[in-house]
Design a protein around this motif. Structure first.
Motif, PDB file in Angstrom:
ATOM      1  N   PHE A  24       0.855  -1.029   0.104  1.00 29.90           N
ATOM      2  CA  PHE A  24       0.092  -0.035  -0.008  1.00 29.90           C
ATOM      3  C   PHE A  24       0.906   1.253  -0.072  1.00 29.90           C
ATOM      4  O   PHE A  24       1.862   1.395   0.602  1.00 29.90           O
ATOM      5  CB  PHE A  24      -0.960   0.073   1.009  1.00 29.90           C
ATOM      6  N   ASP A  25       0.477   2.037  -0.911  1.00 31.24           N
ATOM      7  CA  ASP A  25       0.979   3.520  -0.766  1.00 31.24           C
ATOM      8  C   ASP A  25      -0.249   4.535  -0.721  1.00 31.24           C
ATOM      9  O   ASP A  25      -1.216   4.203  -0.488  1.00 31.24           O
ATOM     10  CB  ASP A  25       1.825   3.805  -2.010  1.00 31.24           C
ATOM     11  N   GLN A  26       0.238   5.672  -0.642  1.00 29.06           N
ATOM     12  CA  GLN A  26      -0.780   6.778  -0.565  1.00 29.06           C
ATOM     13  C   GLN A  26      -0.449   8.011  -1.732  1.00 29.06           C
ATOM     14  O   GLN A  26       0.585   8.342  -2.117  1.00 29.06           O
ATOM     15  CB  GLN A  26      -0.947   7.391   0.691  1.00 29.06           C
ATOM     16  N   ARG A  27      -1.782   8.335  -2.601  1.00 26.07           N
ATOM     17  CA  ARG A  27      -1.540   9.311  -3.474  1.00 26.07           C
ATOM     18  C   ARG A  27      -1.062  10.645  -2.774  1.00 26.07           C
ATOM     19  O   ARG A  27      -1.371  10.953  -1.517  1.00 26.07           O
ATOM     20  CB  ARG A  27      -2.837   9.800  -3.979  1.00 26.07           C
ATOM     21  N   ASP A  28      -0.091  11.325  -3.375  1.00 24.33           N
ATOM     22  CA  ASP A  28       0.545  12.526  -2.798  1.00 24.33           C
ATOM     23  C   ASP A  28      -0.183  13.599  -2.648  1.00 24.33           C
ATOM     24  O   ASP A  28      -0.315  14.281  -1.743  1.00 24.33           O
ATOM     25  CB  ASP A  28       1.514  13.096  -3.945  1.00 24.33           C
ATOM     26  N   ASP A  29      -1.442  13.628  -3.218  1.00 28.88           N
ATOM     27  CA  ASP A  29      -2.222  14.972  -3.121  1.00 28.88           C
ATOM     28  C   ASP A  29      -3.208  14.934  -2.207  1.00 28.88           C
ATOM     29  O   ASP A  29      -3.340  15.699  -1.042  1.00 28.88           O
ATOM     30  CB  ASP A  29      -2.920  15.586  -4.619  1.00 28.88           C
ATOM     31  N   ASP A  30      -3.726  13.579  -1.908  1.00 31.48           N
ATOM     32  CA  ASP A  30      -4.921  13.743  -1.003  1.00 31.48           C
ATOM     33  C   ASP A  30      -4.732  12.570   0.171  1.00 31.48           C
ATOM     34  O   ASP A  30      -5.616  12.489   0.942  1.00 31.48           O
ATOM     35  CB  ASP A  30      -6.351  13.538  -1.503  1.00 31.48           C
ATOM     36  N   GLY A  31      -3.756  11.636  -0.090  1.00 34.67           N
ATOM     37  CA  GLY A  31      -3.613  10.651   0.687  1.00 34.67           C
ATOM     38  C   GLY A  31      -4.354   9.325   0.585  1.00 34.67           C
ATOM     39  O   GLY A  31      -4.243   8.462   1.255  1.00 34.67           O
ATOM     40  N   VAL A  32      -5.382   9.365  -0.323  1.00 33.56           N
ATOM     41  CA  VAL A  32      -5.895   8.001  -0.717  1.00 33.56           C
ATOM     42  C   VAL A  32      -4.918   6.930  -0.886  1.00 33.56           C
ATOM     43  O   VAL A  32      -4.164   7.112  -1.677  1.00 33.56           O
ATOM     44  CB  VAL A  32      -6.827   8.443  -1.608  1.00 33.56           C
ATOM     45  N   VAL A  33      -5.463   5.773  -0.527  1.00 37.85           N
ATOM     46  CA  VAL A  33      -4.392   4.647  -0.770  1.00 37.85           C
ATOM     47  C   VAL A  33      -4.252   4.266  -2.298  1.00 37.85           C
ATOM     48  O   VAL A  33      -5.213   4.682  -3.179  1.00 37.85           O
ATOM     49  CB  VAL A  33      -5.257   3.375   0.012  1.00 37.85           C
ATOM     50  N   VAL A  34      -3.285   3.858  -2.573  1.00 42.73           N
ATOM     51  CA  VAL A  34      -2.627   3.254  -3.662  1.00 42.73           C
ATOM     52  C   VAL A  34      -2.345   1.955  -3.592  1.00 42.73           C
ATOM     53  O   VAL A  34      -1.420   1.535  -2.940  1.00 42.73           O
ATOM     54  CB  VAL A  34      -1.708   3.878  -4.354  1.00 42.73           C
ATOM     55  N   VAL A  35      -2.847   0.819  -4.226  1.00 41.31           N
ATOM     56  CA  VAL A  35      -2.538  -0.514  -3.952  1.00 41.31           C
ATOM     57  C   VAL A  35      -1.564  -0.985  -5.020  1.00 41.31           C
ATOM     58  O   VAL A  35      -1.707  -0.632  -6.099  1.00 41.31           O
ATOM     59  CB  VAL A  35      -3.695  -1.308  -4.277  1.00 41.31           C
ATOM     60  N   LEU A  36      -0.364  -1.162  -4.628  1.00 39.69           N
ATOM     61  CA  LEU A  36       0.850  -1.294  -5.348  1.00 39.69           C
ATOM     62  C   LEU A  36       0.900  -2.862  -5.946  1.00 39.69           C
ATOM     63  O   LEU A  36       1.643  -2.900  -6.811  1.00 39.69           O
ATOM     64  CB  LEU A  36       2.186  -1.175  -4.425  1.00 39.69           C
ATOM     65  N   ASN A  37       0.188  -3.579  -5.055  1.00 43.22           N
ATOM     66  CA  ASN A  37       0.072  -5.069  -5.553  1.00 43.22           C
ATOM     67  C   ASN A  37      -1.142  -5.924  -5.077  1.00 43.22           C
ATOM     68  O   ASN A  37      -1.456  -6.048  -3.820  1.00 43.22           O
ATOM     69  CB  ASN A  37       1.239  -5.823  -4.612  1.00 43.22           C
ATOM     70  N   GLU A  38      -2.191  -5.814  -6.228  1.00 44.54           N
ATOM     71  CA  GLU A  38      -3.254  -6.517  -5.671  1.00 44.54           C
ATOM     72  C   GLU A  38      -3.294  -7.814  -5.396  1.00 44.54           C
ATOM     73  O   GLU A  38      -4.581  -8.507  -5.032  1.00 44.54           O
ATOM     74  CB  GLU A  38      -4.263  -6.270  -6.893  1.00 44.54           C
TER      75      GLU A  38
END
Ligand code: SF4
Length: 65
Positions: A24-38
């Motif tokens: 898991f990472d987070q978007r730079d602008d709003d912190g919403v999660v980014v799934v790096l590996n589903e």
């Protein structure tokens, strides 16, 4: 294991990225999660389960099939 996240309800708390930064990472602008590996491998399952449990918005769903 497959991971699904409800991005609409993610509050950007970042617990997931702290517990399982490989997945898991987070978007730079709003912190919403980014799934790096589903579809994380066995070595990551424990930390992904912990991330799902700790998510304050409870938006991480796991398909263990
Ligand atoms: S812990 Fe939950 S609310 Fe926080 S960034 Fe991750 S998915 Fe979003």
């Amino acid at each position: 294991m497959r991971i699904a996240v409800d991005l609409e309800k993610c509050i950007g708390a970042g617990q997931c990225a702290l517990v399982a930064p490989e997945v898991f990472d987070q978007r730079d602008d709003d912190g919403v999660v980014v799934v790096l590996n589903e579809a994380p491998g066995d070595d990551l399952k424990a930390s992904v389960r912990e991330a799902a449990m700790l998510c304050p918005a409870q938006v991480i769903s796991l398909d263990e099939g």
